[in-house]
Design a protein around this motif. Sequence first.
Motif, PDB file in Angstrom:
ATOM      1  N   SER A 323      46.617  -9.423  27.517  1.00  0.00           N
ATOM      2  CA  SER A 323      45.679  -9.837  26.332  1.00  0.00           C
ATOM      3  C   SER A 323      46.460 -10.135  25.332  1.00  0.00           C
ATOM      4  CB  SER A 323      44.800  -8.479  26.213  1.00  0.00           C
ATOM      5  OG  SER A 323      43.976  -8.487  27.275  1.00  0.00           O
ATOM      6  N   LYS A 324      47.344  -9.455  24.943  1.00  0.00           N
ATOM      7  CA  LYS A 324      48.398  -9.545  23.800  1.00  0.00           C
ATOM      8  C   LYS A 324      49.175 -10.944  23.758  1.00  0.00           C
ATOM      9  CE  LYS A 324      50.745  -6.965  20.265  1.00  0.00           C
ATOM     10  NZ  LYS A 324      51.889  -7.431  19.846  1.00  0.00           N
ATOM     11  N   VAL A 325      49.673 -10.990  24.967  1.00  0.00           N
ATOM     12  CA  VAL A 325      50.187 -12.514  25.274  1.00  0.00           C
ATOM     13  C   VAL A 325      49.180 -13.616  24.812  1.00  0.00           C
ATOM     14  CG1 VAL A 325      51.303 -14.128  26.891  1.00  0.00           C
ATOM     15  CG2 VAL A 325      51.969 -11.608  26.650  1.00  0.00           C
ATOM     16  N   GLU A 326      47.996 -13.474  25.308  1.00  0.00           N
ATOM     17  CA  GLU A 326      47.166 -14.283  25.150  1.00  0.00           C
ATOM     18  C   GLU A 326      46.672 -14.491  23.889  1.00  0.00           C
ATOM     19  OE1 GLU A 326      44.013 -13.471  28.010  1.00  0.00           O
ATOM     20  OE2 GLU A 326      44.832 -14.923  29.550  1.00  0.00           O
ATOM     21  N   GLU A 327      46.493 -13.548  23.175  1.00  0.00           N
ATOM     22  CA  GLU A 327      46.135 -13.541  21.774  1.00  0.00           C
ATOM     23  C   GLU A 327      47.103 -14.482  20.891  1.00  0.00           C
ATOM     24  OE1 GLU A 327      45.510  -9.810  19.627  1.00  0.00           O
ATOM     25  OE2 GLU A 327      44.230  -9.371  20.821  1.00  0.00           O
ATOM     26  N   GLU A 328      48.765 -14.171  21.339  1.00  0.00           N
ATOM     27  CA  GLU A 328      49.567 -14.720  20.552  1.00  0.00           C
ATOM     28  C   GLU A 328      49.712 -16.173  20.909  1.00  0.00           C
ATOM     29  OE1 GLU A 328      53.431 -12.971  20.892  1.00  0.00           O
ATOM     30  OE2 GLU A 328      52.774 -10.774  20.349  1.00  0.00           O
ATOM     31  N   ALA A 329      49.375 -16.423  22.055  1.00  0.00           N
ATOM     32  CA  ALA A 329      49.185 -17.938  22.485  1.00  0.00           C
ATOM     33  C   ALA A 329      48.187 -18.809  21.701  1.00  0.00           C
ATOM     34  CB  ALA A 329      48.911 -17.973  24.026  1.00  0.00           C
ATOM     35  N   THR A 330      47.042 -17.985  21.495  1.00  0.00           N
ATOM     36  CA  THR A 330      45.960 -18.703  20.898  1.00  0.00           C
ATOM     37  C   THR A 330      46.379 -18.890  19.591  1.00  0.00           C
ATOM     38  OG1 THR A 330      44.608 -17.630  22.130  1.00  0.00           O
ATOM     39  CG2 THR A 330      43.690 -18.658  19.966  1.00  0.00           C
ATOM     40  N   ALA A 331      47.115 -18.223  18.831  1.00  0.00           N
ATOM     41  CA  ALA A 331      47.793 -18.204  17.416  1.00  0.00           C
ATOM     42  C   ALA A 331      48.599 -19.069  17.485  1.00  0.00           C
ATOM     43  CB  ALA A 331      48.252 -16.911  16.961  1.00  0.00           C
ATOM     44  N   ASN A 332      49.542 -19.470  18.547  1.00  0.00           N
ATOM     45  CA  ASN A 332      50.732 -20.332  18.515  1.00  0.00           C
ATOM     46  C   ASN A 332      50.021 -21.789  18.511  1.00  0.00           C
ATOM     47  OD1 ASN A 332      52.296 -22.051  20.863  1.00  0.00           O
ATOM     48  ND2 ASN A 332      53.679 -20.986  19.647  1.00  0.00           N
ATOM     49  N   THR A 333      48.950 -21.829  19.761  1.00  0.00           N
ATOM     50  CA  THR A 333      48.298 -23.274  19.839  1.00  0.00           C
ATOM     51  C   THR A 333      47.581 -23.739  18.206  1.00  0.00           C
ATOM     52  OG1 THR A 333      47.860 -22.460  21.890  1.00  0.00           O
ATOM     53  CG2 THR A 333      46.509 -24.607  21.017  1.00  0.00           C
ATOM     54  N   GLU A 334      47.219 -22.932  17.782  1.00  0.00           N
ATOM     55  CA  GLU A 334      46.609 -23.158  16.425  1.00  0.00           C
ATOM     56  C   GLU A 334      47.622 -23.682  15.471  1.00  0.00           C
ATOM     57  OE1 GLU A 334      44.383 -20.204  14.770  1.00  0.00           O
ATOM     58  OE2 GLU A 334      42.720 -20.356  16.200  1.00  0.00           O
ATOM     59  N   GLN A 335      48.862 -22.831  15.508  1.00  0.00           N
ATOM     60  CA  GLN A 335      49.861 -23.022  14.640  1.00  0.00           C
ATOM     61  C   GLN A 335      50.722 -24.643  15.145  1.00  0.00           C
ATOM     62  OE1 GLN A 335      52.346 -19.786  15.067  1.00  0.00           O
ATOM     63  NE2 GLN A 335      52.114 -19.139  12.972  1.00  0.00           N
ATOM     64  N   LEU A 336      50.656 -24.765  16.296  1.00  0.00           N
ATOM     65  CA  LEU A 336      51.101 -25.956  16.831  1.00  0.00           C
ATOM     66  C   LEU A 336      50.192 -27.201  16.479  1.00  0.00           C
ATOM     67  CD1 LEU A 336      52.375 -25.556  20.452  1.00  0.00           C
ATOM     68  CD2 LEU A 336      53.526 -26.933  18.571  1.00  0.00           C
ATOM     69  N   HIS A 337      48.824 -27.061  16.431  1.00  0.00           N
ATOM     70  CA  HIS A 337      48.110 -27.981  16.164  1.00  0.00           C
ATOM     71  C   HIS A 337      48.291 -28.471  14.730  1.00  0.00           C
ATOM     72  CE1 HIS A 337      44.554 -30.231  17.052  1.00  0.00           C
ATOM     73  NE2 HIS A 337      43.888 -29.983  15.911  1.00  0.00           N
ATOM     74  N   THR A 338      48.412 -27.318  13.795  1.00  0.00           N
ATOM     75  CA  THR A 338      48.778 -27.732  12.263  1.00  0.00           C
ATOM     76  C   THR A 338      50.076 -28.484  12.123  1.00  0.00           C
ATOM     77  OG1 THR A 338      47.574 -25.644  11.853  1.00  0.00           O
ATOM     78  CG2 THR A 338      48.801 -26.659  10.175  1.00  0.00           C
ATOM     79  N   ILE A 339      51.214 -27.987  12.771  1.00  0.00           N
ATOM     80  CA  ILE A 339      52.243 -28.646  12.829  1.00  0.00           C
ATOM     81  C   ILE A 339      52.310 -29.943  13.316  1.00  0.00           C
ATOM     82  CG2 ILE A 339      53.911 -27.793  14.604  1.00  0.00           C
ATOM     83  CD1 ILE A 339      54.654 -27.171  11.129  1.00  0.00           C
ATOM     84  N   GLN A 340      51.806 -29.972  14.407  1.00  0.00           N
ATOM     85  CA  GLN A 340      51.401 -31.506  15.008  1.00  0.00           C
ATOM     86  C   GLN A 340      51.194 -32.572  13.977  1.00  0.00           C
ATOM     87  OE1 GLN A 340      51.653 -31.398  18.586  1.00  0.00           O
ATOM     88  NE2 GLN A 340      51.993 -33.821  18.769  1.00  0.00           N
ATOM     89  N   LYS A 341      50.088 -32.273  13.200  1.00  0.00           N
ATOM     90  CA  LYS A 341      49.466 -33.048  12.398  1.00  0.00           C
ATOM     91  C   LYS A 341      50.534 -33.382  11.054  1.00  0.00           C
ATOM     92  CE  LYS A 341      44.445 -32.412  12.245  1.00  0.00           C
ATOM     93  NZ  LYS A 341      43.437 -31.550  11.690  1.00  0.00           N
ATOM     94  N   ASP A 342      51.340 -32.438  10.665  1.00  0.00           N
ATOM     95  CA  ASP A 342      52.567 -32.489   9.792  1.00  0.00           C
ATOM     96  C   ASP A 342      53.720 -33.540  10.514  1.00  0.00           C
ATOM     97  OD1 ASP A 342      51.193 -30.749   8.039  1.00  0.00           O
ATOM     98  OD2 ASP A 342      52.342 -29.287   8.408  1.00  0.00           O
ATOM     99  N   LEU A 343      53.743 -33.192  11.378  1.00  0.00           N
ATOM    100  CA  LEU A 343      54.750 -34.115  12.346  1.00  0.00           C
ATOM    101  C   LEU A 343      54.011 -35.662  12.402  1.00  0.00           C
ATOM    102  CD1 LEU A 343      57.377 -33.855  13.589  1.00  0.00           C
ATOM    103  CD2 LEU A 343      56.362 -33.642  15.518  1.00  0.00           C
TER     104      LEU A 343
END
Length: 578
Positions: A323-343
Motif C-alpha cells: 500500500s505504501k509503495v502504491e501511495e508513493e507510486a501515485t505521488a510519483n506519477t503526479e510529479q512525473l506528469h507535472t515535470i513532463q509538462k515542464d519538459l
Amino acid sequence: MIVFKTLRWKNFLSTGNNWTTVDLQKYRSTLVVGHNGSGKSTMLDALSFALFGKGHRNISKTQLVNSINGKNSLVEVEFNIGRTAFKIIRGIKPNVFEIWQDGTMINQSSHAKEYQKILEQNIIKLNHKSFHQIVVLGSSSFIPFMQLQASHRRDVIEDLLDINIFSKMNGIIKEKNSGLKERLKDTEYSLDLLKNKIESQKKYIRDITQINDDEVKVKRDQIDECNTEISELTFKTEKATTHITEHKHNVEKLYGELHNTRDKLGQYKHEFGTQIKRVVKDAKFYEDNTHCPTCDQDILEETRTIKLKESTDKAKELQAAISKVEEEATANTEQLHTIQKDLEEVRAYETCVVSHANTIKRLHKQIDGINKDIERLSAREGDLGQANTDLNDMRDQTEIIVDERTVINEEYAYNNVMGEMLKDTGIKTKVIKQYLPVINKLVNQYLQTLDFFVHFNLDENFAETIRSRHRDAFSYDSFSEGEKQRIDLALLFAWRMIAKMKNSVATNLLVLDETFDSSLDHDGVENLMKILNTLSEDTNVFVISHKGEILEGRFENRLEFRKPKNFSEVSEMGLQVA
Ligand SMILES: Nc1ncnc2c1ncn2[C@@H]1O[C@H](COP(=O)(O)OP(=O)(O)OP(=O)(O)O)[C@@H](O)[C@H]1O
Ligand SMILES: [Mg+2]
C-alpha cells in the motif's frame, strides 16, 4: 571716259563683203549725208551691235546680216578707256563675240550673257538705254528724255550720276537677305526641334528618376519589414534561450530521478507481491497439511498455529508495504506528469529557437536579395547620367544656334537698314537731290544759249515744270515742235555735261541721226551749231542729216554714203571748215 576710235563693219545690213570704216576720233564734227537707204543709219546699228549685241533699229540679230551675202557679218569697234585699249569684235553667221584688252582677248570661258555683263558693267559702264539717250540718237528710235516714263527717266539719270551701283548693291543685299531669311527659317526649325527634344529628354529623366526612387523606396521598406521581424525573432529567441538555460537542466534531472523512483517502486511492488504469494502458499500448506510430505513427519498443531500466525502477520506486513509503495507510486506519477509538462515546455522553446534561427537566416537571405535589387536600380543611375549628359549637349547646341540666330538677325537688320538706304528713296534720292540743281542750272544755261528764255525745273520725281515770263507753268507737251526741240537739245547737252563731270557715261562720241531734221529751219541750224560749238575739244560729233545743203560747210568733215550695185559704200571729204 570712253574714247571711241574706229568703227568698221561688213556684210552688215546693206554693206557687202568690203569693210566700211569710219574714223570716230579724227574730226570734231562730221556731217553724214546720202540718199534714203544709202546706209547712213547703219553706222548706229553697227556701233550698237558691237557694244550691246543688238541693233539700233528694232530687228532681230539675223535680220542684221546682209541679205545678199547671207553670212560673215562682222563689226569691230575700237576704243580707249584711260590708257587701256579695247577692241570688240562681233559677228553673225558664224557667231563671234570677243573682247580684247591691250591686245589680249579676255577669257571667254563664261556664258555669252556673262561676257556681255562684263563688258557693260565692268568696262563701258553703260547700258543700252543710256547709250541711246546720250551717245547715239537715232531718228527712228530716239524718244526725247521728256517723253520717257518716269521710271525710264530715273534709269537714264541713275546711269548718268553713276548711282545705279546702289541699285545693284540693293539687289545683292536683297539676295543676301533672302538667303539669311532661309537660314533664319532653318535655325528656327532647328530650335523648335531641339526644344521638343529637350522637353522629351526632361520627361524621360523625370520618369526614370521617379521610377527609381519609387522602386528603391519599396525595396527599403521591405528591408525594414524584414529587420523588424528579425528583431522580434531575436528577442523571442533570447527569451526562449533564457528559459531553456534556467530550466532544462533541473527539469531533466528531476525527470530522470522520478523515472528511477517509479522503476524502483515498481520493483518493490513486484517483490512484495511475490513475497505475499509465498507467505500465502506457506500459510495454505500449514492450513492444509498436518503431515510433512517431504520429511514424512507430522506437523504439530502448535507449530501449525504458530506458522499460520507468522504467515498472516508477514502477509499483513507485506500488504502494508505494498500500500505504501502504491501511495508513493501515485505521488510519483503526479510529479512525473507535472515535470513532463515542464519538459515539453523546454522542448517547445528549443523548437522555437531552431525555427527562429531558420526564419532569421531566410530573412537575411531575403535582405541580401533586396539589396541586390537596389544595386541594380542604382546601376540605372548610369542611364540617368547619360540622359543628363545628352540633355546638356542639347542645351549647348541650342545656345550655339541661338547665338547663330542672333548673328543672322543682326546681319539681317543691318542689311535692312542698308537696303533702306540703298532704296530709290535713300542715298540715291540724296545724290539725285544734290545733282538736280546742277542739272536744272545746266539745262537753263543751254536753253538760254538757244535763245529760249524759259525756266526749266526737274523735281526729284523727274517731273518737269517749265515757266516762261508772264505765263503759267507749262509741261513739255504744251510747247511747239521747235520749242520742244530746244528743250531736247538743252537736256541732251546737259546730260553730256553731267556725264563728263561724273566721268560716268562720258564719251567723245555724239551721233545725231536726223534727230533734229524735222524742225531744222534756219533758227534750228543756228541753235544746233551754237550747241555744237559749246562742246569741248575732245568731242567728236556726227550729224546725219538730209538738210545737207543748209549745213554744208559748217563741219570739219563730210561722209557721203551711196549704194551703187546694191551694196552701200562711203566716201570721206575731210576738212570742210577752213
Ligand atoms: N539685211 C539686209 N540686207 C541688205 N540690206 C538691208 C538689210 N536690212 C536693211 N537693208 C537695207 O539697207 C539700207 C540701208 O539702210 P539705212 O537705214 O542705213 O539707210 P539710211 O541711209 O539711213 O536711209 P534714210 O536716209 O532713209 O534713213 C536700206 O535700203 C535697207 O532697206
Ligand atoms: Mg537713216
